[in-house]
Design a protein around this motif. Structure first.
Motif, PDB file in Angstrom:
ATOM      1  N   CYS A  21      34.563 -13.633   1.999  1.00 14.46           N
ATOM      2  CA  CYS A  21      34.053 -13.166   3.296  1.00 14.46           C
ATOM      3  C   CYS A  21      34.647 -11.804   3.643  1.00 14.46           C
ATOM      4  O   CYS A  21      35.863 -11.641   3.708  1.00 14.46           O
ATOM      5  CB  CYS A  21      34.419 -14.189   4.366  1.00 14.46           C
ATOM      6  N   LEU A  23      34.556 -10.162   6.404  1.00 16.72           N
ATOM      7  CA  LEU A  23      35.210 -10.112   7.712  1.00 16.72           C
ATOM      8  C   LEU A  23      36.591 -10.774   7.660  1.00 16.72           C
ATOM      9  O   LEU A  23      37.507 -10.370   8.375  1.00 16.72           O
ATOM     10  CB  LEU A  23      34.322 -10.775   8.776  1.00 16.72           C
ATOM     11  N   CYS A  24      36.739 -11.782   6.789  1.00 19.59           N
ATOM     12  CA  CYS A  24      38.059 -12.405   6.599  1.00 19.59           C
ATOM     13  C   CYS A  24      39.017 -11.439   5.921  1.00 19.59           C
ATOM     14  O   CYS A  24      40.197 -11.349   6.280  1.00 19.59           O
ATOM     15  CB  CYS A  24      37.938 -13.669   5.750  1.00 19.59           C
ATOM     16  N   CYS A 179      32.326 -16.428   5.623  1.00 24.84           N
ATOM     17  CA  CYS A 179      32.803 -17.793   5.837  1.00 24.84           C
ATOM     18  C   CYS A 179      31.972 -18.385   6.974  1.00 24.84           C
ATOM     19  O   CYS A 179      31.304 -17.646   7.712  1.00 24.84           O
ATOM     20  CB  CYS A 179      34.284 -17.785   6.203  1.00 24.84           C
ATOM     21  N   HIS A 182      32.767 -16.942  10.560  1.00 23.68           N
ATOM     22  CA  HIS A 182      32.265 -15.579  10.744  1.00 23.68           C
ATOM     23  C   HIS A 182      30.741 -15.520  10.748  1.00 23.68           C
ATOM     24  O   HIS A 182      30.147 -14.666  11.400  1.00 23.68           O
ATOM     25  CB  HIS A 182      32.837 -14.650   9.661  1.00 23.68           C
ATOM     26  N   LEU A 240      42.575 -17.659  10.865  1.00 22.62           N
ATOM     27  CA  LEU A 240      41.405 -17.134  11.570  1.00 22.62           C
ATOM     28  C   LEU A 240      41.118 -17.937  12.845  1.00 22.62           C
ATOM     29  O   LEU A 240      40.999 -19.157  12.783  1.00 22.62           O
ATOM     30  CB  LEU A 240      40.166 -17.167  10.649  1.00 22.62           C
TER      31      LEU A 240
HETATM   32 ZN   LIG Z   1      35.354 -14.951   7.395  1.00 26.32          ZN
END
Ligand SMILES: [Zn+2]
Ligand SMILES: [Zn+2]
Length: 266
Positions: A21, A23-24, A179, A182, A240
């Protein structure tokens, strides 16, 4: 074409890396940068910032520990900030406990008939539990969580905007990965953005289905990498959105809304 700007560059870079991911990946990178930020001398010497940290009863569970590890493993050379935040918070806890001790002491000394009902030992103990709960939770969200959540929201908005461009949308459809948390955040952002909402939502749904199918297939094959990949897609990267340990969700939502309203870029 997606314009190359300071806000799209990190996302384009993360996309190229193809490490799960995107964004992760950026969340974790931002977490380390947040540690550097709070340890910066100018920030840790700033009285207003330190007051905010104390009002949040220090950092949240995760960020207290991450900061400790980063500072004392030599990841950040000067651990002065850590000591100051810890000192402020311990001092605030001490004052809070001391005030309750004084109240309890006072309730025991006075004779029962002159005490009003709310100043009996029983009432003081009951009130203490409530006050201590407030002390533990603080009145603000963890400063590091707040910064990270705002940055994550900005990145997700940028990603949704980028998905409105055919070139990036095409690449994302083939190899993009998000993920599940997200993915949900991205879908939540779609209605607020000036993009072809139907096309972007359809693309996000299709991409997520591809990711979920990949995980199912890997789990069925039983390879070594599949359990880790399953955790990453189900829960996102470690930490997260884990901001509920000390502060209830409603306080977080209020704090974020207020920060956004007052200072959209901080
Ligand atoms: Zn993510
Ligand atoms: Zn935190």
């Amino acid at each position: 074409m997606v314009h190359v700007t300071p806000s799209t560059i990190p996302l384009l870079e993360a996309f190229e890396r193809d490490e799960g991911c995107l964004l992760c990946y950026l969340w974790l990178k931002d977490e380390f940068q947040s540690m550097e930020f709070v340890e910066d001398n100018e920030v840790s010497m700033d009285e207003a910032f330190r007051r905010d940290v104390t009002a949040a009863s220090g950092f949240c569970n995760r960020h207290m520990h991450v900061l400790h590890k980063v500072v004392f493993s030599g990841g950040i050379p000067d651990g002065l900030g850590y000591a100051m935040y810890a000192d402020d918070t311990v001092e605030m806890f001490r004052e809070s406990v001391q005030a309750l001790q004084t109240a309890l002491h006072g309730s025991r000394k006075k004779s029962w008939n002159v005490l009003s009902k709310d100043r009996t030992p029983g009432a003081v103990i009951e009130a203490s539990a409530e006050k201590l709960d407030l002390t533990l939770q603080g009145t603000r969200i963890c400063e590091i969580c707040r910064r990270m959540l705002l940055a994550d929201a900005r990145r997700t908005r940028t990603l949704v905007d980028m998905l409105g461009h055919a070139d990036f949308a095409g690449r994302f459809a083939t190899s993009g990965r998000l993920c599940f948390p997200h993915f949900v955040t991205s879908i939540q952002m779609v209605p607020t953005r000036r993009v072809n909402k139907t096309a972007v939502a359809a693309l996000l749904l299709e991409t997520e289905l591809r990711c979920l199918k990949d995980v199912s297939r890997l789990l069925a094959e039983g390879g070594n990498a599949s359990p880790e990949m399953a955790a990453a897609i189900i829960a996102g990267v470690e930490g997260l959105y884990c901001v509920t340990k000390k502060t209830p969700n409603s306080v977080i939502a209020l704090a974020l809304a207020e920060t956004e309203r007052r200072n959209p870029r901080r």
